[in-house]
Enzyme design. Structure first.
Site, short mmCIF file in Angstrom:
data_model
loop_
_atom_site.label_atom_id
_atom_site.label_comp_id
_atom_site.label_asym_id
_atom_site.label_seq_id
_atom_site.Cartn_x
_atom_site.Cartn_y
_atom_site.Cartn_z
N ASP A 35 0.85 -1.19 0.00
CA ASP A 35 0.00 0.00 0.00
C ASP A 35 0.89 1.24 0.00
OD1 ASP A 35 -3.22 0.49 0.99
OD2 ASP A 35 -1.83 2.19 1.10
N ASN A 96 -12.81 -3.56 1.87
CA ASN A 96 -13.87 -2.55 1.87
C ASN A 96 -14.67 -2.64 0.58
OD1 ASN A 96 -13.00 -1.35 4.35
ND2 ASN A 96 -11.31 -0.39 3.22
N GLU A 104 -12.30 3.11 -1.65
CA GLU A 104 -11.79 4.20 -2.50
C GLU A 104 -11.50 3.72 -3.91
OE1 GLU A 104 -8.39 6.01 -0.67
OE2 GLU A 104 -9.47 6.38 1.19
N VAL A 105 -10.97 2.52 -4.04
CA VAL A 105 -10.58 2.01 -5.36
C VAL A 105 -11.53 0.87 -5.73
CG1 VAL A 105 -8.72 1.03 -6.73
CG2 VAL A 105 -8.18 2.63 -4.88
N HIS A 109 -9.83 -5.59 -3.56
CA HIS A 109 -8.54 -5.73 -2.90
C HIS A 109 -8.76 -6.13 -1.46
CE1 HIS A 109 -9.81 -1.52 -2.75
NE2 HIS A 109 -9.22 -1.42 -1.57
#
Ligand code: AMP
Length: 126
Positions: A35, A96, A104-105, A109
C-alpha cells in the site's frame, strides 16, 4: 442490476503496467503489492487480475481457479511477511466495498495488515 467495472481505476492501471507498484507476489491470477500509504509495518494489498469490483462480485462471478489462486496468494503473502500464526503474531484482513464500506478504489482488494498490535476492529461509528 449487474456489476459495472470501471477499467480506469488505479488498480486496473497498475495491472496494465501504466503506473508502478512495489510487488510482493505475482501469481497467474493475482497480484500483491505494498500500500502506498501503509498503516502498519505490513500493509499489503492483494488483488485479482480479473475485473471485479468487490468481494461479492468476485464470489459471484469468478471461476474457481481464480478464487483458489487469490486465497492461496493471500496466504502466501502472510507467510512472506512473517505474520502467520506459525511464524508470527497474526494479522488482519480487510476488504472494503462500496459506500458504507468506504471503498476508495473500485477493484477488489484485500488489505493485509500486521507487524504491530492493531487495536480493535472498528472505531466507534460517527
Ligand atoms: P480502500 O479504501 O479499501 O479502497 O483502499 C484503497 C487503498 O489503496 C488505500 O489504502 C490507499 O493507500 C491505496 N492506494 C491508492 N493508490 C495506490 C497506489 N498507486 N499504490 C498502492 N496503494 C495505493
Amino acid at each position: 442490476m449487474g456489476y459495472a467495472y470501471d477499467d480506469q481505476n488505479i488498480f486496473a492501471r497498475i495491472l496494465r503496467g501504466e503506473i508502478p507498484n512495489t510487488t510482493v507476489l505475482e501469481t497467474e491470477h493475482s497480484l500483491a503489492f505494498r500500500d502506498l500509504y501503509p498503516q502498519a509495518p505490513t500493509h499489503v494489498l492483494v488483488i485479482p487480475k480479473g475485473a471485479y469490483i468487490s468481494f461479492d462480485h468476485f464470489a459471484a462471478e469468478a471461476p474457481d481457479t481464480e478464487i483458489v489462486d487469490f486465497v492461496r496468494a493471500v496466504g502466501e503473502v502472510c507467510r512472506r511477511e512473517g505474520v502467520t500464526l506459525t511464524a508470527g503474531e497474526g494479522f488482519r484482513m480487510i476488504s472494503n466495498a462500496g459506500g458504507h464500506g468506504v471503498q476508495e478504489v473500485p477493484h477488489l482488494h484485500v488489505h493485509i495488515l500486521g507487524g504491530r498490535p492493531l487495536g480493535r476492529m472498528l472505531a466507534k461509528a460517527d
